[in-house]
Design a protein around this motif. Structure first.
Motif, PDB file in Angstrom:
ATOM      1  N   ARG A 134      29.380 -19.911   6.184  1.00 18.54           N
ATOM      2  CA  ARG A 134      28.530 -19.244   6.748  1.00 18.54           C
ATOM      3  C   ARG A 134      28.287 -19.833   8.827  1.00 18.54           C
ATOM      4  NH1 ARG A 134      22.016 -18.771   7.122  1.00 18.54           N
ATOM      5  NH2 ARG A 134      21.777 -17.942   8.825  1.00 18.54           N
ATOM      6  N   TYR A 135      28.794 -20.757   8.476  1.00 21.15           N
ATOM      7  CA  TYR A 135      28.560 -21.596  10.116  1.00 21.15           C
ATOM      8  C   TYR A 135      30.571 -21.656  10.354  1.00 21.15           C
ATOM      9  CZ  TYR A 135      23.873 -21.972   9.216  1.00 21.15           C
ATOM     10  OH  TYR A 135      22.049 -22.185   9.254  1.00 21.15           O
ATOM     11  N   THR A 136      30.407 -21.127  11.380  1.00 20.89           N
ATOM     12  CA  THR A 136      32.426 -21.555  11.340  1.00 20.89           C
ATOM     13  C   THR A 136      31.772 -22.354  12.906  1.00 20.89           C
ATOM     14  OG1 THR A 136      33.181 -19.382  11.058  1.00 20.89           O
ATOM     15  CG2 THR A 136      34.911 -20.279  11.938  1.00 20.89           C
ATOM     16  N   VAL A 137      32.765 -23.272  12.694  1.00 18.60           N
ATOM     17  CA  VAL A 137      33.193 -24.811  13.737  1.00 18.60           C
ATOM     18  C   VAL A 137      33.928 -24.218  15.082  1.00 18.60           C
ATOM     19  CG1 VAL A 137      33.728 -26.838  14.490  1.00 18.60           C
ATOM     20  CG2 VAL A 137      32.542 -26.983  12.557  1.00 18.60           C
ATOM     21  N   GLN A 138      33.607 -24.001  16.238  1.00 19.23           N
ATOM     22  CA  GLN A 138      34.370 -23.463  17.441  1.00 19.23           C
ATOM     23  C   GLN A 138      34.455 -25.049  18.377  1.00 19.23           C
ATOM     24  OE1 GLN A 138      34.673 -20.068  17.876  1.00 19.23           O
ATOM     25  NE2 GLN A 138      33.521 -19.766  15.953  1.00 19.23           N
ATOM     26  N   GLU A 139      33.925 -25.872  18.401  1.00 20.47           N
ATOM     27  CA  GLU A 139      34.087 -26.948  19.306  1.00 20.47           C
ATOM     28  C   GLU A 139      33.249 -27.773  18.950  1.00 20.47           C
ATOM     29  OE1 GLU A 139      33.285 -27.080  23.295  1.00 20.47           O
ATOM     30  OE2 GLU A 139      33.143 -25.109  23.675  1.00 20.47           O
ATOM     31  N   LYS A 140      33.540 -29.413  18.954  1.00 23.05           N
ATOM     32  CA  LYS A 140      32.887 -30.701  18.635  1.00 23.05           C
ATOM     33  C   LYS A 140      32.366 -31.021  20.002  1.00 23.05           C
ATOM     34  CE  LYS A 140      33.425 -35.106  18.166  1.00 23.05           C
ATOM     35  NZ  LYS A 140      34.497 -36.504  17.489  1.00 23.05           N
ATOM     36  N   LEU A 141      31.452 -30.860  20.517  1.00 16.97           N
ATOM     37  CA  LEU A 141      30.065 -31.004  21.712  1.00 16.97           C
ATOM     38  C   LEU A 141      30.450 -32.608  21.753  1.00 16.97           C
ATOM     39  CD1 LEU A 141      26.924 -28.554  20.575  1.00 16.97           C
ATOM     40  CD2 LEU A 141      28.399 -28.307  22.244  1.00 16.97           C
ATOM     41  N   GLY A 142      30.050 -33.703  20.559  1.00 19.40           N
ATOM     42  CA  GLY A 142      30.023 -35.409  21.334  1.00 19.40           C
ATOM     43  C   GLY A 142      29.853 -35.749  19.829  1.00 19.40           C
ATOM     44  N   SER A 143      30.043 -36.843  19.880  1.00 23.65           N
ATOM     45  CA  SER A 143      29.553 -37.891  18.828  1.00 23.65           C
ATOM     46  C   SER A 143      27.934 -38.383  18.990  1.00 23.65           C
ATOM     47  CB  SER A 143      29.942 -38.385  18.117  1.00 23.65           C
ATOM     48  OG  SER A 143      31.064 -37.628  17.383  1.00 23.65           O
ATOM     49  N   GLY A 144      27.006 -39.085  18.681  1.00 27.51           N
ATOM     50  CA  GLY A 144      26.137 -39.984  19.385  1.00 27.51           C
ATOM     51  C   GLY A 144      25.786 -40.614  18.235  1.00 27.51           C
ATOM     52  N   SER A 145      24.768 -41.698  18.059  1.00 30.25           N
ATOM     53  CA  SER A 145      25.381 -43.328  17.160  1.00 30.25           C
ATOM     54  C   SER A 145      25.264 -42.813  15.655  1.00 30.25           C
ATOM     55  CB  SER A 145      23.948 -43.609  17.400  1.00 30.25           C
ATOM     56  OG  SER A 145      23.961 -43.886  19.182  1.00 30.25           O
ATOM     57  N   PHE A 146      24.149 -41.754  15.076  1.00 27.16           N
ATOM     58  CA  PHE A 146      24.416 -40.867  13.855  1.00 27.16           C
ATOM     59  C   PHE A 146      24.801 -40.157  13.522  1.00 27.16           C
ATOM     60  CE2 PHE A 146      20.281 -43.688  15.074  1.00 27.16           C
ATOM     61  CZ  PHE A 146      20.951 -44.822  14.508  1.00 27.16           C
ATOM     62  N   ALA A 147      24.931 -39.087  13.892  1.00 24.79           N
ATOM     63  CA  ALA A 147      25.637 -37.926  14.193  1.00 24.79           C
ATOM     64  C   ALA A 147      26.588 -37.213  15.032  1.00 24.79           C
ATOM     65  CB  ALA A 147      24.031 -36.281  14.199  1.00 24.79           C
ATOM     66  N   THR A 148      27.296 -36.554  14.517  1.00 28.19           N
ATOM     67  CA  THR A 148      28.411 -35.278  15.434  1.00 28.19           C
ATOM     68  C   THR A 148      27.730 -34.549  15.302  1.00 28.19           C
ATOM     69  OG1 THR A 148      30.382 -36.513  14.594  1.00 28.19           O
ATOM     70  CG2 THR A 148      30.597 -34.860  15.363  1.00 28.19           C
ATOM     71  N   ALA A 149      28.281 -33.487  16.764  1.00 28.64           N
ATOM     72  CA  ALA A 149      27.309 -32.085  16.742  1.00 28.64           C
ATOM     73  C   ALA A 149      28.694 -30.949  17.275  1.00 28.64           C
ATOM     74  CB  ALA A 149      26.597 -32.023  18.844  1.00 28.64           C
ATOM     75  N   TYR A 150      28.034 -30.211  16.297  1.00 27.84           N
ATOM     76  CA  TYR A 150      29.144 -28.754  16.598  1.00 27.84           C
ATOM     77  C   TYR A 150      28.440 -27.953  17.062  1.00 27.84           C
ATOM     78  CZ  TYR A 150      31.978 -32.041  13.510  1.00 27.84           C
ATOM     79  OH  TYR A 150      33.146 -33.317  13.407  1.00 27.84           O
ATOM     80  N   LEU A 151      29.511 -26.918  17.930  1.00 20.71           N
ATOM     81  CA  LEU A 151      29.261 -25.863  18.241  1.00 20.71           C
ATOM     82  C   LEU A 151      29.609 -24.784  16.933  1.00 20.71           C
ATOM     83  CD1 LEU A 151      27.631 -23.317  20.543  1.00 20.71           C
ATOM     84  CD2 LEU A 151      30.344 -23.810  21.863  1.00 20.71           C
ATOM     85  N   VAL A 152      28.682 -23.913  15.822  1.00 21.54           N
ATOM     86  CA  VAL A 152      29.240 -23.103  15.883  1.00 21.54           C
ATOM     87  C   VAL A 152      28.724 -22.053  15.882  1.00 21.54           C
ATOM     88  CG1 VAL A 152      29.094 -25.077  13.652  1.00 21.54           C
ATOM     89  CG2 VAL A 152      27.259 -23.538  14.079  1.00 21.54           C
ATOM     90  N   THR A 153      29.419 -20.638  14.974  1.00 20.35           N
ATOM     91  CA  THR A 153      28.992 -19.351  14.996  1.00 20.35           C
ATOM     92  C   THR A 153      28.164 -19.249  13.474  1.00 20.35           C
ATOM     93  OG1 THR A 153      30.809 -18.774  14.514  1.00 20.35           O
ATOM     94  CG2 THR A 153      30.054 -18.602  16.571  1.00 20.35           C
ATOM     95  N   ASP A 154      27.028 -18.396  13.779  1.00 20.49           N
ATOM     96  CA  ASP A 154      26.677 -18.094  12.178  1.00 20.49           C
ATOM     97  C   ASP A 154      27.055 -16.689  11.996  1.00 20.49           C
ATOM     98  OD1 ASP A 154      24.703 -17.665   9.968  1.00 20.49           O
ATOM     99  OD2 ASP A 154      22.778 -18.356  11.331  1.00 20.49           O
ATOM    100  N   ALA A 155      27.783 -17.014  10.642  1.00 21.77           N
ATOM    101  CA  ALA A 155      27.420 -15.255  10.464  1.00 21.77           C
ATOM    102  C   ALA A 155      26.392 -14.926  10.158  1.00 21.77           C
ATOM    103  CB  ALA A 155      28.846 -15.484   9.330  1.00 21.77           C
ATOM    104  N   LYS A 156      25.894 -15.315   9.357  1.00 14.87           N
ATOM    105  CA  LYS A 156      24.761 -14.111   8.879  1.00 14.87           C
ATOM    106  C   LYS A 156      23.807 -13.918  10.305  1.00 14.87           C
ATOM    107  CE  LYS A 156      24.448 -15.835   4.245  1.00 14.87           C
ATOM    108  NZ  LYS A 156      24.124 -16.598   3.367  1.00 14.87           N
ATOM    109  N   ASP A 157      24.144 -14.671  11.538  1.00 13.75           N
ATOM    110  CA  ASP A 157      22.661 -14.700  12.273  1.00 13.75           C
ATOM    111  C   ASP A 157      23.891 -13.350  13.970  1.00 13.75           C
ATOM    112  OD1 ASP A 157      20.422 -14.102  13.873  1.00 13.75           O
ATOM    113  OD2 ASP A 157      20.837 -16.382  14.479  1.00 13.75           O
TER     114      ASP A 157
END
Ligand SMILES: Nc1ncnc2c1ncn2[C@@H]1O[C@H](COP(=O)(O)OP(=O)(O)OP(=O)(O)O)[C@@H](O)[C@H]1O
Length: 558
Positions: free
Chosen positions: A27-50
């Motif tokens: 459903r979610y396709t990764v476009q780019e990595k936004l960055g990493s914090g202490s506990f998580a990594t954030a990605y910009l994704v597109t949502d095919a169902k939306d």
């Protein structure tokens, strides 16, 4: 096996990054990595169902953590999903994928406040007070919304505040909750205790006033481009927070704003005002009125977005409505001597600011018109136009227009111009609806604050919330709240509203589970007594939380 915070951080970092094009849940396709914090990594994704809309996927590696004991129940995720407010990053869903726990949230293209402050610091250009106050009001409205629902953020900091379409969005809900780590503890491990309140160091517990302290720290940082409390090491920093002097704003900012800062940073949490108390302070109410008037002018009286998607048509529509007033205002003000202008500003702050805003709209129209003719209309900028200094309506224009003795005035005009400028390009439907939500949010608050001041009640709802938020949820409090709702709505009305809202509540996040369609029609009490319905919603939240506690679920929620 229990895993320490440090071990978990290491595991998070070791996990492989998702690369561009990687698909999650089909459903979610990764476009780019936004960055990493202490506990998580954030990605910009597109949502095919939306419709391919952009969202953020936060990926938290579970590592050795036991999903059953450390990850949220579907119910807790649903609670996060049920928060809907124009100044809060929308939480859409959460799910487990292999060893990762993922949460999907709204994407804020403007980036985080920490970065924006840094950019402005590099330019050595302080934010105008009008701009700071607008952000602060948005923060207060967002935090008040949370506190009314007995939700504490626990990790308010500039890095967790985002900008989208020029407005604030409070974000980063969930990670600490999801990991079942009290955030104040998580914060101390991650090395950013700058926003922690004195009470969090003394074991007296985190409460809604601790969030207010963090807001004070954020206000100071926006004004001064540095932390409110800073020291060379952790011990010194803690002692500065607990017993050091409260910092003041530079004299370029008003005494009223500094007074708010002083109150939010009182060492004793009980002496700190709540978000709704700050929102009813005259300085804030005056500014909120100006913003509300501005939004009304731009969006139309009915709040239904009269803004077109064409820069020229926006300006023309606004111009048509404002032209005569603007000319009259310009003439009137030019006729006045500086003393008269100052008196007017004192007597009628809302009216005077509105006139300034109209003048800025007028200039913007002319500027846009010229550019249109030259075929140079700039493309809509995704980011806040004011941050980049290539504005079409330049501050120099404004300065040459205003008299030199009034720096404060020219700065405010610059602020209005920049706000308007962000509307001078085609507006997306989303931007339009954000502004519309912003407008009704301000309206509701202004109506409330007028009533509250008239009858001498400020903050009844939030005081109830605070009392309950500091303790764990208990049966007596729920029974008391239920009794209050019954008295307000009558037995018949209460049950109609309760059944309806509860049904709605469970319908809200149907991404992970299917819920049957509600067949109930909306009771008329919903429209007649929105403030009472709000209390019923609180009751439903509390009951859910209580049920969660009884089932032994993690209660990092509060
Ligand atoms: N909803 C969002 N919209 C846009 N950017 C986001 C969003 N959420 C996170 N980011 C960006 O992704 C990056 C990583 O965010 P994340 O929240 O994981 O860590 P952090 O907040 O930087 O650090 P920490 O979690 O240690 O406080 C940051 O640059 C942040 O600005």
């Amino acid at each position: 096996m229990d895993v320490t915070v440090e071990e978990h951080k290491t595991q998070s970092r070791l996990s492989n990054s998702f690369s561009r094009g990687h698909s999650v849940m089909n459903r979610y396709t990764v476009q780019e990595k936004l960055g990493s914090g202490s506990f998580a990594t954030a990605y910009l994704v597109t949502d095919a169902k939306d419709g391919g809309s952009l969202k953020v996927l936060k990926r938290i590696s579970c590592g050795g953590l036991r999903p059953d004991s450390t990850l949220p129940s579907a119910r807790e995720a649903k609670l996060l999903g049920s928060l809907r407010h124009p100044f809060i990053v929308q939480f859409f869903s959460s799910f487990l994928e292999k060893e990762d726990f993922c949460i999907i949230t709204e994407y804020c293209e403007g980036g985080d406040l920490d970065c924006i402050i840094q950019q402005q610091k590099d330019k050595n250009r302080p934010f105008p007070e009008g701009h700071i106050t607008e952000w602060f009001i948005q923060l207060l409205l967002g935090v008040n919304y949370l506190h009314e629902r007995l939700v504490l953020h626990r990790d308010l900091k500039t890095k967790n505040i985002f900008l989208k379409n020029g407005t604030i969005k409070i974000g980063d809900f969930g990670v600490s909750r999801i990991l079942s780590l009290p955030t104040d503890m998580a914060t101390s491990f991650t090395g950013t205790p700058h926003y922690m309140s004195p009470e969090t160091f003394s074991n007296s517990g985190y409460n809604s006033k601790s969030d207010i302290w963090s807001l004070g720290c954020i206000l100071y940082e926006i004004c001064c481009f540095q932390y409110a409390f800073e020291a060379s090491n952790w011990i010194k920093l803690v002692s500065l927070i607990v017993e050091g002097p409260t910092p003041c704003l530079p004299s370029k900012y008003s005494a009223a704003l500094n007074d708010i800062l002083q109150r939010t940073l009182r060492k004793d949490p009980e002496e700190r005002p709540s978000a709704s108390e700050i929102l009813t302070m005259p300085y804030i109410v005056d500014r909120a009125k100006v913003l509300s008037a501005w939004l009304e002018d731009v969006m139309g009286q009915d709040g239904q977005g009269s803004v077109s998607d064409d820069a020229c048509r926006i300006a023309a529509a606004v111009k048509e409505k404002l032209h005569l007033d603007t000319l009259r205002a310009m003439h009137d003000i030019q006729e006045m001597d500086p003393r008269q202008r100052r008196r007017i500003r004192k007597d009628e702050p809302g009216e005077t600011y509105r006139k300034k805003m109209k003048r800025a709209v007028e200039r913007l129209y002319q500027e846009n018109h010229k550019k249109l003719e030259q075929g140079k209309i700039v493309k809509m900028r995704q980011e806040n136009a004011w941050v980049e200094e290539e504005s079409t309506c330049t501050s120099a224009d404004i300065r040459s227009y205003t008299s030199s003795e009034d720096d404060e005035e020219s700065e405010e005009e610059e602020y209005f111009s920049s706000s308007i400028l962000s509307l001078s390009t085609p507006l997306s439907e989303e931007h339009s609806s954000t502004l519309s939500a912003y407008q009704s949010c301000l309206r509701r608050f202004l109506d409330y604050s007028t009533n509250a001041n008239e009858v001498g009640i400020t903050d009844t709802i939030s005081k109830d919330s605070q009392d309950m938020s500091v303790s764990t949820c208990n049966k007596e409090e729920i029974a008391r709240l239920r009794q209050v709702c019954l008295e307000l709505l009558g037995e018949n009305g209460f049950w109609k509203v309760y059944d309806y809202l509860k049904r709605e509540y469970f319908r809200q996040d149907s991404e992970t589970e299917e819920f049957e369609e509600a067949t109930l029609s909306e009771p008329q009490e919903i429209g007649l007594y929105p403030q009472h319905c709000h209390k019923v919603q609180q009751l439903i939240f509390l009951e859910e939380r209580m049920e969660g506690q009884n089932l032994g679920m993690s209660c990092a929620w509060l």
